[in-house]
Design a protein around this motif. Structure first.
Motif, short mmCIF file in Angstrom:
data_model
loop_
_atom_site.label_atom_id
_atom_site.label_comp_id
_atom_site.label_asym_id
_atom_site.label_seq_id
_atom_site.Cartn_x
_atom_site.Cartn_y
_atom_site.Cartn_z
N PHE A 161 0.83 -1.21 0.00
CA PHE A 161 0.00 0.00 0.00
C PHE A 161 0.86 1.26 0.00
O PHE A 161 0.50 2.27 -0.63
N GLN A 162 2.00 1.22 0.67
CA GLN A 162 2.88 2.38 0.65
C GLN A 162 3.42 2.64 -0.76
O GLN A 162 3.57 3.79 -1.17
N LYS A 163 3.70 1.59 -1.52
CA LYS A 163 4.14 1.75 -2.90
C LYS A 163 3.05 2.35 -3.77
O LYS A 163 3.34 2.94 -4.81
N LEU A 164 1.80 2.20 -3.33
CA LEU A 164 0.66 2.76 -4.06
C LEU A 164 0.28 4.14 -3.51
O LEU A 164 -0.85 4.59 -3.69
N HIS A 165 1.24 4.78 -2.84
CA HIS A 165 1.13 6.17 -2.38
C HIS A 165 0.27 6.34 -1.14
O HIS A 165 -0.07 7.47 -0.79
N PHE A 166 -0.08 5.26 -0.47
CA PHE A 166 -0.77 5.38 0.82
C PHE A 166 0.25 5.78 1.88
O PHE A 166 1.40 5.34 1.86
N GLU A 167 -0.18 6.60 2.83
CA GLU A 167 0.67 7.03 3.93
C GLU A 167 0.03 6.66 5.26
O GLU A 167 -1.20 6.74 5.41
N GLN A 168 0.85 6.24 6.21
CA GLN A 168 0.33 5.87 7.52
C GLN A 168 -0.17 7.10 8.26
O GLN A 168 0.52 8.10 8.37
N VAL A 169 -1.41 7.00 8.79
CA VAL A 169 -1.99 8.13 9.52
C VAL A 169 -2.35 7.77 10.95
O VAL A 169 -2.64 8.66 11.76
N SER A 173 -2.48 0.13 19.12
CA SER A 173 -1.87 -0.95 19.87
C SER A 173 -2.93 -1.93 20.37
O SER A 173 -2.65 -3.11 20.58
N VAL A 174 -4.17 -1.44 20.54
CA VAL A 174 -5.26 -2.29 21.00
C VAL A 174 -5.62 -3.32 19.93
O VAL A 174 -5.73 -4.53 20.20
N PHE A 175 -5.81 -2.83 18.69
CA PHE A 175 -6.20 -3.71 17.59
C PHE A 175 -5.00 -4.25 16.82
O PHE A 175 -5.18 -5.05 15.89
N GLN A 176 -3.79 -3.81 17.20
CA GLN A 176 -2.57 -4.27 16.54
C GLN A 176 -2.64 -4.04 15.02
O GLN A 176 -2.37 -4.94 14.22
N GLU A 177 -3.03 -2.82 14.64
CA GLU A 177 -3.15 -2.51 13.23
C GLU A 177 -2.73 -1.07 12.95
O GLU A 177 -2.71 -0.23 13.86
N VAL A 178 -2.39 -0.82 11.71
CA VAL A 178 -2.07 0.53 11.26
C VAL A 178 -3.11 0.96 10.23
O VAL A 178 -3.70 0.12 9.54
N THR A 179 -3.35 2.26 10.13
CA THR A 179 -4.26 2.81 9.14
C THR A 179 -3.45 3.64 8.16
O THR A 179 -2.68 4.53 8.57
N LEU A 180 -3.61 3.33 6.88
CA LEU A 180 -2.95 4.09 5.83
C LEU A 180 -4.01 4.78 4.99
O LEU A 180 -5.12 4.25 4.83
#
Length: 212
Positions: A161-169, A173-180
């Motif tokens: 997803f980062q290669k597709l120009h998504f950026e982490q926002v 830590s609760v759900f153990q996930e990142v949002t891009l």
């Protein structure tokens, strides 16, 4: 209900010259998912619990009927084209989805992709499926912003997803996930159209699609 998202789901196929075809959801899907989700690795990567076959069919119906979901099945286009008479079910490799998650912002969609067949991973099929779905979301559904929520341990998906120009926002830590997130401004729109200029949308007729 979001105006423009068809309750019956997308009745079209997106044909790509780079290894995939995106097919509308149909009756064959539940069986394939039932087999896929027996995999503990897939359960971990998708944060999912295994369902009974009946539950899989109920989930499939929701994809077709719910106005806040848009799902395409990812098919191995090379296999589909190379084997005369091959069925869509035999060529299924995963899915790509869009969800309307913010009723106050109809231009925002959450996107997710799964390449379930181990032999088809690492070939760029997930990237191609996401690009085709982003294009569909922009041109057909009127979306201008996309979010992807990915498990923190799923490094390949995060990098894709980062290669597709998504950026982490955000990170949870609760759900153990990142949002891009990807915002499709003028330059991103031009880039996306260039990346998907080879994709052709065709109607999905009589419960089946012809190889692209």
């Amino acid at each position: 209900m979001r105006e423009g998202w068809q309750p019956a789901g997308p009745r079209s196929v997106a044909c790509s010259r780079r290894g995939i075809t995106l097919s509308a959801v149909d009756d064959f899907v539940g069986r394939g998912y039932h087999e896929w989700m027996k995999s503990e690795e897939l359960q971990r990567l998708t944060a999912s619990e295994p369902l009974t076959l009946e539950q899989e069919y109920a989930m499939q119906r929701s994809w077709q009927e719910d106005a806040d979901k848009c799902t395409f099945i990812v098919l191995d286009a090379e296999k589909w084209q190379a084997q005369p008479g091959a069925t869509e079910e035999s060529c299924m490799v995963g899915d790509v989805n869009l969800f309307l998650t913010d009723l106050e912002d109809p231009t925002l969609g959450e996107i997710e992709v799964m390449i379930a067949e181990p032999s088809c991973r690492g070939k760029g099929l997930g990237t191609e499926a996401v690009l085709a779905m982003l294009s569909y979301g922009v041109t057909t559904l009127g979306l201008t912003k996309f979010e992807a929520k990915i498990g923190q341990g799923n490094e390949p998906s995060i990098r894709m997803f980062q290669k597709l120009h998504f950026e982490q926002v955000a990170a949870s830590s609760v759900f153990q996930e990142v949002t891009l997130r990807l915002t499709v401004n003028e330059s991103e729109h031009q880039w996306l159209m260039e990346q998907t200029s080879h994709v052709e949308e065709k109607p999905y007729r009589d419960g089946s699609a012809e190889p692209c």
